[in-house]
Enzyme design. Structure first.
Site: not given
Length: 545
Positions: A398-400, A515, A517
Site C-alpha cells: 500500500f501507498d500511504g 495500490f 494513487d
C-alpha cells in the site's frame, strides 16, 4: 402186496433210463437226499448233492429198510447243525417248484404202505434260530417261513445299499444357491414366495433405514466441513467480498478490440464461436489465486470459519458470454461461484447488493464511479515483465497518502511547500490521520492475520502487508505509524523512501498487488514487472482532470 417184486424192479429200470439215474452194483438206485415241504411231501425236479441229477420219483414203500434209511430226513437239530456249518451260508435259497397236476396223475398207483414205512418220520421244519436264519445257504427251495426270512434279508440289504448311496450323495453334494434350490424344488415355491415377501419387506426396511442414516450423516458432515474438492462459499454477510471484472481476471485485450472496432454483435458472435477456448490470465489472476490459498489455510485451522474471501465475477458482458467465462474459471480451478453478468449495463449498481469490500476492474471510469459510491476500488494494470510470485503467501503493498490515509498532507505540500509540510507533521504527530478508501481492506487483512496469530502461526502467516511510501521517516514517519496504532492495525513492513522510486523496492517485495494513487508510481511499478492498482482518489485526481 399187489405187485410182484420183478415188476417193481422193471419199472424202476425204465424210470432210471428215462431220467438217467445210475444204478449201483446191486441194481438199486442211488437216491439223492429228498426235499420235503412243510407237509412232508417230496418235492421233485431238484438237483441232488450226490447224483447231480434231478430226482424223478419217490422210493417205493417196499424197498428195504437199509435203502430207506439212506434217505431218512434229518431232524431239526441235525438241520440246524448242518446249516451252521454249511460253506455257503450267506446266500438265499432259490425257490423250489411244486409238482404239477400232470406229474401227479402220470404216477402209477402206489400200494398202501406197510408198517415198515411208518419209520419214515414226518419231517419237521428246522427251528428258527437267529444264528441260522441269516447264515443258512442251501440249493433247496425255501419253505414259506424261509421265504419270509429271505425277503427280510434282501430288504435289509437293499435298505443298507440305499442308505450308503444316500450317505455318499449327501457327502459329495455340491452347494447351490437359494435361487438354484428353488429351481430344483418347485413344490416349495409357493411357501418360499410367502416367506420371501416378508423377508423382502424386512430387508427393504433395513436398507431404507441404513440409507437414511447414511445420508443424514453425510448432510451433517457437509454442513459442518466443506468439501475437499469444492468448498462451499462463505455467507455474504460474513465474507470479505472481492468483486473482479472479467477483463481484470482474464486477458481480453483482443476481445476488446473486436468490440470497439466491429461492434457488439460481432463481439458476441466471436465469444460464442470461441466459448471453448480458455482465456489467458489477467492482472488480477495471481491476486485471486493468493486469496484462495488464504481461505484454504483458514479452513484448515477453523473448519467452521465464515470470515473468508469471497470472489465475485462482476462484468457487463452478455449472459451468452458467460459460458466461456465459466469454462475458463473451471479450467484454472478458481473457486468463483457468484457471477454478475449485466448485459451492457454498468455493474456498479450491484456492488452494494453484493456487499462488496473491494472492486477491481480494468475500466477506470467504472472504478471512479465505484469510488464515488463509497466502495473501495482500483484500476488494474499488468506488469510489463514476467515476475515470479509467491504461491504460499498473499503479499499486498500500500501507498500511504490517498490510499490508506487521507490526502491532507498532499494538500499541505501543494499549498505551503515541503518545509511547511514537515513542520505541520511534527506539530500534529499525535493526531491520527483521516482514512482513505483502502483503509477498510487493510482492516480485513489485519483481522484475518490475528486468526493465525491466535494459533501461533505468526511466522507462517499466509498474509503479509507492506507500506511503501514516499514520506521521510525522520520528518513525517512517526505520525503515520501512530495513526496505524490508533486504528488498531499492524503493518508487517514499513518502507519510507523519501521520494525515491518505488519500482526497485517492489521488485524485491514481489507483491501480488500494489495500490497507489499517483500514475507515475504505477507506471514505474509496471516497468519493473509489478502488478499495480491505481486508486483514483485525492487531490492528484482533481489536478489531472
Amino acid at each position: 402186496m399187489r405187485y410182484s417184486k420183478e415188476s417193481l424192479e422193471a419199472e424202476k429200470r425204465r424210470d432210471s433210463e428215462k431220467s438217467g439215474v445210475r444204478l449201483n452194483s446191486q441194481g438199486s438206485q442211488e437216491l439223492p437226499v429228498t426235499n420235503t415241504d412243510s407237509r412232508g411231501n417230496l418235492v421233485r425236479g431238484q438237483w441232488s448233492r450226490t447224483s447231480r441229477s434231478p430226482s424223478t420219483r419217490a422210493p417205493s414203500a417196499d424197498e428195504p429198510r437199509s435203502r430207506n434209511t439212506s434217505i431218512k430226513l434229518p431232524n431239526s437239530s441235525t438241520t440246524s447243525r448242518t446249516s451252521s456249518t454249511s460253506p455257503s451260508q450267506h446266500e438265499a435259497s432259490p425257490p423250489r417248484p411244486q409238482p404239477s397236476a400232470h406229474q401227479s396223475q402220470s404216477r402209477p398207483n402206489t400200494p398202501p404202505r406197510s408198517s415198515n414205512a411208518r419209520d419214515l418220520r414226518q419231517p419237521t421244519p428246522p427251528e428258527t434260530q437267529p444264528s441260522s436264519r441269516r447264515n443258512t445257504k442251501t440249493y433247496d427251495t425255501p419253505e414259506p417261513w424261509n421265504q419270509g426270512l429271505g425277503r427280510e434279508v434282501r430288504e435289509s440289504r437293499e435298505y443298507g445299499r440305499t442308505c450308503d448311496d444316500t450317505r455318499s450323495r449327501s457327502q459329495s453334494r455340491e452347494w447351490k444357491s437359494y435361487g438354484q434350490r428353488r429351481v430344483l424344488y418347485p413344490a416349495s415355491k409357493q411357501l418360499d414366495s410367502d416367506c420371501l415377501s416378508e423377508m423382502q419387506q424386512a430387508r427393504q426396511q433395513e436398507e431404507d433405514d441404513d440409507e437414511e442414516a447414511y445420508w443424514s450423516s453425510v448432510r451433517t458432515l457437509y454442513e459442518k466441513i466443506p468439501s475437499c474438492s469444492r468448498p462451499r462459499p462463505p455467507k455474504p454477510k460474513n465474507a470479505i467480498t472481492i468483486a473482479v471484472s472479467s477483463r481484470a481476471l482474464f486477458n481480453m485485450v483482443d476481445d476488446l478490440k473486436i468490440y470497439e472496432e466491429e461492434g457488439l454483435e460481432k463481439y458476441m458472435e466471436y465469444q460464442l464461436t470461441n466459448e471453448n477456448v480458455i482465456l489467458t490470465p489477467g492482472p488480477a489472476f495471481r491476486f485471486v489465486k493468493a486469496l484462495q490459498h488464504v481461505n484454504s489455510r483458514l479452513r484448515d485451522l477453523y473448519p467452521d470459519e465464515q470470515d473468508l474471501f469471497d470472489i465475485v465475477l462482476m462484468t457487463n458482458n452478455h449472459a451468452q458470454v458467460g459460458v466461456r467465462l465459466i469454462n475458463s474459471v473451471n479450467h484454472y480451478g478458481l473457486l468463483i461461484d457468484r457471477f454478475c453478468l449485466t448485459g451492457g449495463k454498468s455493474p456498479i449498481g450491484y456492488l452494494k447488493a453484493y456487499l462488496t469490500n473491494l472492486y477491481l476492474s480494468s475500466d477506470s471510469e467504472k472504478v471512479q464511479e465505484a469510488i464515488q459510491e463509497g466502495i473501495a476500488s482500483a484500476t488494474m494494470y499488468d506488469g510489463a515483465k514476467d515476475m515470479a510470485y509467491c504461491d504460499t503467501q498473499l503479499r499486498v503493498a500500500f501507498d500511504g497518502d490517498a490510499v490508506l490515509f487521507s490526502d491532507e498532507s498532499e494538500h499541505n505540500v501543494k499549498e505551503h511547500g515541503l518545509d511547511k509540510f514537515f513542520q505541520h507533521e511534527t506539530t500534529f504527530e499525535n493526531k491520527p490521520l483521516a482514512q482513505a478508501p483502502l483503509k477498510g481492506f487493510l482492516e480485513d487483512l489485519g483481522r484475518l492475520q490475528k486468526k493465525f496469530y491466535a494459533k501461533d502461526e505468526r511466522l507462517l502467516c499466509p498474509i503479509r502487508t507492506y507500506l511503501v511510501t514516499a514520506r521521510s521517516a525522520a520528518s513525517s514517519g512517526a505520525r503515520v505509524l501512530k495513526t496505524l496504532r490508533r486504528w488498531g492495525l499492524e503493518i508487517d513492513e514499513a518502507l519510507f523512501l523519501a521520494g525515491a522510486p518505488k519500482g526497485p523496492i517492489l521488485v524485491k517485495i514481489r507483491p501480488h498487488i500494489f495500490f497507489d494513487d499517483q500514475m507515475f508510481h504505477i507506471q514505474g511499478a509496471q516497468k519493473c514487472g509489478t502488478i499495480a492498482a491505481h486508486v483514483p482518489y485525492g487531490i492528484h485526481q482533481k489536478c489531472n482532470n
